[in-house]
Design an enzyme around this catalytic site. Structure first.
Site, PDB file in Angstrom:
ATOM      1  N   LYS A  86       0.914   3.767   7.056  1.00  0.00           N
ATOM      2  CA  LYS A  86       0.416   4.818   6.096  1.00  0.00           C
ATOM      3  C   LYS A  86       0.779   6.233   6.489  1.00  0.00           C
ATOM      4  O   LYS A  86       1.505   6.339   7.305  1.00  0.00           O
ATOM      5  CB  LYS A  86      -1.252   4.746   6.595  1.00  0.00           C
ATOM      6  CG  LYS A  86      -2.020   3.479   6.285  1.00  0.00           C
ATOM      7  CD  LYS A  86      -2.227   3.267   4.750  1.00  0.00           C
ATOM      8  CE  LYS A  86      -2.658   1.984   4.692  1.00  0.00           C
ATOM      9  NZ  LYS A  86      -1.984   0.850   4.757  1.00  0.00           N
ATOM     10  N   SER A  95       0.830  -1.113  -0.063  1.00  0.00           N
ATOM     11  CA  SER A  95      -0.008   0.101   0.070  1.00  0.00           C
ATOM     12  C   SER A  95       0.829   1.356   0.044  1.00  0.00           C
ATOM     13  O   SER A  95       0.411   2.437  -0.256  1.00  0.00           O
ATOM     14  CB  SER A  95      -0.892  -0.014   1.314  1.00  0.00           C
ATOM     15  OG  SER A  95      -0.339   0.213   2.402  1.00  0.00           O
TER      16      SER A  95
END
Lengths: 424, 158
Positions: free
Chosen positions: B109, B72
């Site tokens: 993230k 990601s």
């Protein structure tokens, strides 16, 4: 400028270390077991709330823990040791002097600010320990070590204190000292506590105000010192440098009783290998070795035996120490004994930099240097690729008498192949 | 000659004390066999070598290593199996790549400010953005400071 002394320690330190690197353990009941998965030695607050007692033997509560959904971990000393080092370094950065007292507690000395208020300092330190290391800590402040220890007790056990208590600046010092039972005063063992109670001295406050000739007669100068410390006169200084280790001991309980010489020898050899690694790490050479073993002291026909040998030349070379230990193992062994523990003690330690050389030395200086290099190489390989990458034939890679550590977590901060995973 | 020997001892000592701090030090460029002729003109310029620990780890007590799993964050140059250097002492700010604790696991993230709400944003269109307000218990565990990516030239120890 007045000096203050604080005793700072981690709450449920072992459990907190596990939770710090494994977030799935946060907020649920977790317990950590002692060596050989023996007893419960640390509990998360959630486990404590379930009423799981401290020190309970694991085998007795195993099924109950399972039923309650408690997560169980074996002692992971690689992790706790590393976290302890980080914790102590953090404390050292925020104090004048530090004395590391155990794996999870330290005395520190700090200067009192002009307004005497150390709460901001303590609050910041707690926040840092929490943010940087994920460790909850308690800070007890006083004018002496004994006061600091009592303050720490009050910081932890009175929930409104939120982990910080300054006994020295507290207006109700007498009130708080009265709440501390004599048994909880640092330096008062069970015998002394009994002696105090017979004399009607039941709390820390009563001990402080006891006539000092009475205490001197019983305890001598140690008692006077204790009383002075309670009054806030520091008598026990912060010891910054721990004295060099006098002995190195490595011992383990067996996972199951051992009855034959072959297995005892394997165990002793394994301990020798560990102990020599320790010696090299501390830059020390041993002049003598003791090897010991024993059966279960709570069972009939208890047997315990040890043997010592003097080395001709002090050494920290694993193969030399192994060779010296083998005849000792034979000496301490007796057939038909259910041995449950064995260990080695390295004695007469000398600093490797100032070694006394001997004319009787078996090796030339060149050979000694080469052996030293070999040991260094082995240590480095084992450090890099995990313990036992290079082993000695006298030891067994996965012995079945080995200490039980069935629920061991990974060495998450000290071995690159065992670091935690972050999902991306 | 004596001066040279003294210097050699000094270098040895300094590298020893660094090692005691747990840092790896490259051996100094001075050999043990000191020649009897002229001293090397480079002797006064001997450095201790480059130490990546010192370079990548600003705060040793609060720095941890994590292994990345997933894709990601590919857009930020962080790939599956990379080694992440995480400093827990840094205060997380929008724009930082952070390690958050989500449902009992570590998640990597980028922390971003969208209007007035903080979000955890992936750097890969295939992954959703996580709105921090929808969770009542998200902890930012640490801030990622370096990602070490292997080019698979040398077989890793794994």
């Amino acid at each position: 400028m007045s000096q203050a002394i604080a005793l700072i320690d981690g709450n449920n330190f072992y459990v907190a270390c596990e939770q710090s690197l494994d977030p799935s353990l946060v907020g649920i009941p977790v317990v950590v077991l002692s060596n050989n998965d023996g007893c419960i030695v640390a509990r998360s607050p959630e486990a404590r709330e379930l009423g799981i007692p401290m020190g309970q033997p694991y085998f007795k509560v195993r099924y109950e823990l399972e039923k309650l959904g408690v997560v169980v971990r074996s002692s992971n000393y690689a992790l706790y040791g590393d976290m302890s080092n980080r914790f102590m370094k953090l404390l050292a950065q925020h104090s004048e002097k530090i004395e590391v007292y155990s794996i999870d507690e330290a005395f520190v000395q700090i200067n009192r600010p002009p307004d005497s208020n150390l709460r901001p300092w303590a609050r910041q330190l707690r926040a840092l320990a929490h943010q940087n290391l994920g460790l909850p800590i308690a800070i007890g402040i006083g004018a002496s070590k004994v006061q600091a220890k009592l303050a720490n007790h009050l910081a932890k056990n009175i929930s409104t204190h939120t982990g910080i208590f300054d006994l020295y600046t507290n207006k109700d010092q007498d009130f708080w000292l009265k709440t501390i039972a004599i048994e909880n005063v640092w330096g008062i063992g069970p015998q002394l506590a009994k002696w105090c109670r017979i004399r009607g001295v039941n709390t820390a406050q009563e001990l402080r105000d006891m006539p000092n000739n009475e205490i001197r007669n019983k305890l001598g100068v140690i008692g006077i010192r204790l009383q002075n410390e309670l009054k806030g006169k520091a008598c026990l200084p912060i010891q910054i440098i721990s004295p060099p280790k006098q002995e190195v001991c490595v011992s383990r309980s067996f996972g199951r009783p051992v009855t034959n010489l072959r297995e005892l020898r394997q165990a002793v050899s394994t301990h020798i290998v560990r102990a020599s690694e320790k010696l090299r790490r501390q830059k020390q050479h041993a002049g003598a070795i003791t090897v010991f073993t024993r059966t279960n002291p709570f069972k009939p026909s208890f047997y315990s035996q040890s043997a010592t040998t003097q080395l001709e030349v002090a050494s920290n070379d694993t193969s030399i120490l192994l060779k010296a230990s083998l005849p000792l193992t034979k000496q301490i062994f007796q057939p038909y004994r259910c041995l449950i523990k064995a260990g080695v003690i390295m004695q007469q330690l000398q600093n490797s930099d100032y070694l006394q050389t001997s004319l009787l030395c078996l090796y030339t200086p060149e050979e000694l240097r080469r052996r030293q290099r070999l040991m260094n190489t082995i240590d480095q390989l084992n450090k890099r690729y995990g313990n036992g990458t290079i082993g000695w034939a006298a030891c067994v890679p996965k012995p079945n008498w080995e200490m039980r550590r069935e629920q061991l977590s990974y060495a998450q901060t000290t071995r690159i192949i065992e670091i935690p995973i972050v999902h991306s | 000659m004596q001066v040279l020997l003294y210097r050699f001892m000094e270098i040895l000592r300094s590298s020893k004390s660094l090692k005691a701090k747990g840092l790896q030090v490259l051996p100094p460029l001075l050999s043990e066999c000191v020649s009897a002729g002229f001293p090397s003109p480079a002797d006064d310029y001997i450095d201790l070598g480059i130490d990546l620990n010192e370079e990548l780890i600003r705060h040793p007590t609060s720095t941890f290593f994590l292994r990345v799993s997933g894709n990601s964050m590919n857009g930020a140059g962080i790939h599956n199996n990379d080694l992440l250097v995480v400093d827990r002492s840094l205060e997380p700010h929008p724009g930082h790549i952070v390690i958050a604790v989500l449902d009992g696991a570590f998640t990597l993230k980028r922390l971003v400010l969208k209007g007035t709400t903080l979000c955890l944003q992936a750097e890969n269109p295939d992954y959703p953005t996580i709105d921090l307000q929808k969770y009542d218990n998200i902890q930012i565990w640490g801030v990622a400071v370096y990602s070490i990516h292997s080019l698979n030239i040398i077989k890793s120890s794994k």
